[in-house]
Design an enzyme around this catalytic site. Structure first.
Site, PDB file in Angstrom:
ATOM      1  CG  ASP A  40       7.711  -0.257  -9.017  1.00 18.17           C
ATOM      2  OD1 ASP A  40       6.546   0.059  -8.732  1.00 18.17           O
ATOM      3  OD2 ASP A  40       8.609   0.719  -9.191  1.00 18.17           O
ATOM      4  CG  ASN A  55      12.041   2.049 -17.417  1.00 23.38           C
ATOM      5  OD1 ASN A  55      10.740   2.685 -17.570  1.00 23.38           O
ATOM      6  ND2 ASN A  55      13.000   2.670 -17.826  1.00 23.38           N
ATOM      7  CE1 TYR A 145      -1.515  11.463 -12.175  1.00 23.01           C
ATOM      8  CE2 TYR A 145      -3.221  12.775 -11.590  1.00 23.01           C
ATOM      9  CZ  TYR A 145      -2.562  11.801 -11.613  1.00 23.01           C
ATOM     10  OH  TYR A 145      -3.372  10.709 -10.875  1.00 23.01           O
ATOM     11  CE  LYS A 149      -3.370   9.268 -14.461  1.00 20.07           C
ATOM     12  NZ  LYS A 149      -2.856   7.838 -14.757  1.00 20.07           N
TER      13      LYS A 149
HETATM   14  P1  NAD Z   1       2.586   5.757  -6.822  1.00 14.10           P
HETATM   15  O1  NAD Z   1       3.447   6.820  -7.186  1.00 14.10           O
HETATM   16  O2  NAD Z   1       2.562   5.557  -5.358  1.00 14.10           O
HETATM   17  O3  NAD Z   1       3.330   4.626  -7.507  1.00 14.10           O
HETATM   18  C1  NAD Z   1       3.841   4.639  -9.001  1.00 14.10           C
HETATM   19  C2  NAD Z   1       4.575   3.370  -9.136  1.00 14.10           C
HETATM   20  O4  NAD Z   1       5.113   3.175 -10.321  1.00 14.10           O
HETATM   21  C3  NAD Z   1       5.902   3.557  -8.197  1.00 14.10           C
HETATM   22  O5  NAD Z   1       6.012   2.392  -7.359  1.00 14.10           O
HETATM   23  C4  NAD Z   1       6.897   3.682  -9.240  1.00 14.10           C
HETATM   24  O6  NAD Z   1       8.288   3.148  -8.840  1.00 14.10           O
HETATM   25  C5  NAD Z   1       6.540   3.006 -10.404  1.00 14.10           C
HETATM   26  N1  NAD Z   1       6.952   3.617 -11.710  1.00 14.10           N
HETATM   27  C6  NAD Z   1       7.214   4.835 -12.030  1.00 14.10           C
HETATM   28  N2  NAD Z   1       7.854   4.906 -13.155  1.00 14.10           N
HETATM   29  C7  NAD Z   1       7.957   3.600 -13.681  1.00 14.10           C
HETATM   30  C8  NAD Z   1       8.621   3.288 -14.767  1.00 14.10           C
HETATM   31  N3  NAD Z   1       9.107   4.007 -15.856  1.00 14.10           N
HETATM   32  N4  NAD Z   1       8.560   1.643 -15.107  1.00 14.10           N
HETATM   33  C9  NAD Z   1       7.833   1.095 -14.126  1.00 14.10           C
HETATM   34  N5  NAD Z   1       7.370   1.515 -12.943  1.00 14.10           N
HETATM   35  C10 NAD Z   1       7.392   2.822 -12.731  1.00 14.10           C
HETATM   36  O7  NAD Z   1       1.431   5.997  -7.605  1.00 14.10           O
HETATM   37  P2  NAD Z   1       0.048   5.596  -7.255  1.00 14.10           P
HETATM   38  O8  NAD Z   1      -0.556   6.563  -6.268  1.00 14.10           O
HETATM   39  O9  NAD Z   1      -0.027   4.005  -6.520  1.00 14.10           O
HETATM   40  O10 NAD Z   1      -0.881   5.657  -8.374  1.00 14.10           O
HETATM   41  C11 NAD Z   1      -0.905   4.513  -9.596  1.00 14.10           C
HETATM   42  C12 NAD Z   1      -1.926   4.978 -10.579  1.00 14.10           C
HETATM   43  O11 NAD Z   1      -3.060   5.533  -9.973  1.00 14.10           O
HETATM   44  C13 NAD Z   1      -1.199   6.133 -11.209  1.00 14.10           C
HETATM   45  O12 NAD Z   1      -1.527   5.915 -12.703  1.00 14.10           O
HETATM   46  C14 NAD Z   1      -2.146   7.353 -10.749  1.00 14.10           C
HETATM   47  O13 NAD Z   1      -2.064   8.485 -11.533  1.00 14.10           O
HETATM   48  C15 NAD Z   1      -3.362   6.704 -10.450  1.00 14.10           C
HETATM   49  N6  NAD Z   1      -4.168   7.508  -9.432  1.00 14.10           N
HETATM   50  C16 NAD Z   1      -3.616   7.627  -8.182  1.00 14.10           C
HETATM   51  C17 NAD Z   1      -4.461   8.347  -7.214  1.00 14.10           C
HETATM   52  C18 NAD Z   1      -4.156   8.213  -5.565  1.00 14.10           C
HETATM   53  O14 NAD Z   1      -4.769   9.010  -4.866  1.00 14.10           O
HETATM   54  N7  NAD Z   1      -3.194   7.716  -5.487  1.00 14.10           N
HETATM   55  C19 NAD Z   1      -5.553   8.981  -7.500  1.00 14.10           C
HETATM   56  C20 NAD Z   1      -5.843   9.006  -8.900  1.00 14.10           C
HETATM   57  C21 NAD Z   1      -5.304   8.287  -9.801  1.00 14.10           C
END
Ligand code: NAD
Length: 322
Positions: A40, A55, A145, A149
């Protein structure tokens, strides 16, 4: 190959997020702790070893990590979510798009056998049918967003067709879990409501009564992800991203389900800018392609999810003395 008998290493990018935490734990339980490298941009505040700070926008660092740890499978979860993305569209586009392209390019330059990248119901827009939204239909997302996607899905199909990579994807609905905090999406109210029901007994929803959205309990989402990643390549016909359905409900319906366990719980409504995002999304989705291609079936309905969420959160609050 991702299976219990293989020894191939797995990298989770964005492992500290709402899904990442639970997916990393599930992968480690299934395939063994040392096989799953968490990463992360943030440092973990708990023992998450093996963990590296990475990153996803730094492609060279990503390639070095893949080579050093002999990674064969990537789960790339790093993203800026729907509501947060509207606050900074340029940043959301950069992280969501360049992050995906870096992982695809890194896979091409190394020896990656399989990649998972999540899409979302946000790929649909006001022109898409809102009930039982089909796998293929008009897609006109109007959030940065959703645009990222939809473009990402096309890139996944492009890299699969053109370069033979094996990229797999799910259009997750709003996800509800008790282990991690929600990450800035339009469905976050359905996570926060549980915490407030237990802590203060009151909650103001930023979405209005009657706002139906497709949702899913986290164990179902994790199960779907693992099943899709283990499915034989030739069974997968959708190389953009599969529709995935769990439960559809509105804020008043989840409040009523919570009140059946906590009768004194009070719900109020204060819709904000996220209402317009929710109104542009499906109310339910048709996931028959996922059912047909890799036997997908959700296990939880609204009642069983609410019961399980409250049970686990009560235990957690009790353990920390809250
Ligand atoms: P989140 O925001 O909780 O987690 C994302 C993680 O990515 C965080 O820990 C953040 O620190 C890390 N991150 C951000 N920028 C970064 C970078 N440059 N390099 C490395 N790490 C980085 O999101 P989530 O809810 O866990 O979602 C994960 C995936 O699932 C995403 O692609 C999101 O679009 C997708 N998604 C989530 C949901 C939902 O309801 N949570 C629904 C549909 C799709």
């Amino acid at each position: 190959m991702i299976s219990e008998t293989s020894t191939e290493k797995i990298l989770v990018i964005g492992a500290l997020g709402q899904i990442g935490k639970e997916l990393t734990e599930a992968l480690r339980n299934k395939y063994g702790k040392e096989r799953v490298i968490a990463s992360d941009i943030r440092e973990p505040d708990f023992d998450n070893a093996p963990h590296i700070t990475l990153n996803v926008l730094d492609k060279e660092a990503l390639i070095s990590c893949i080579r050093e740890h002999e990674i064969k499978v990537i789960f790339n979860l790093a993203a800026i979510l729907s509501a947060k993305g509207e606050e900074n569209p340029q940043m959301a586009w950069q992280i969501n798009m360049d992050g995906l392209l870096n992982s695809l390019e890194a896979a091409r330059e190394t020896d990656i056998s399989r990649i998972f990248w999540p899409s979302s119901i946000a790929v649909f827009g006001p022109g898409s049918p809102r009930q039982n939204t089909p796998q293929d239909c008009i897609m006109d997302p109007n959030t940065v967003y959703g645009i990222s996607k939809l473009a990402g899905e096309r890139w996944c199909a492009y890299y699969t067709e053109k370069y033979g990579l094996d990229i797999r994807s799910l259009r997750y609905p709003g996800l509800i879990g008790y282990k991690g905090a929600a990450g800035g999406g339009t469905t976050d109210y359905a996570v926060d409501i549980f915490h407030e029901a237990l802590k203060s007994g009151n909650f103001t929803s930023f979405l209005d009564k009657g706002t139906y959205l497709p949702m899913m309990y986290m164990p179902d989402a994790i199960n779907a992800t693992l099943r899709l990643m283990e499915a034989p390549r030739e069974t997968l016909k959708v190389r953009t991203s599969y529709n995935l359905a769990g439960i559809s409900f509105s804020p008043d319906e989840i409040a009523a389900a919570i009140q059946r366990h906590i009768p004194e719980f009070k719900m109020a409504y204060g819709p904000d800018y996220r209402q317009a995002i929710a109104d542009s999304w499906p109310q339910s989705v048709d996931d028959s392609a996922a059912q047909k291609d890799w036997n997908w079936e959700a296990a939880y309905d609204l009642e069983s999810m609410v019961k399980d969420m409250l049970l686990h959160l009560r235990e957690r609050y009790k353990a920390v003395g809250a």
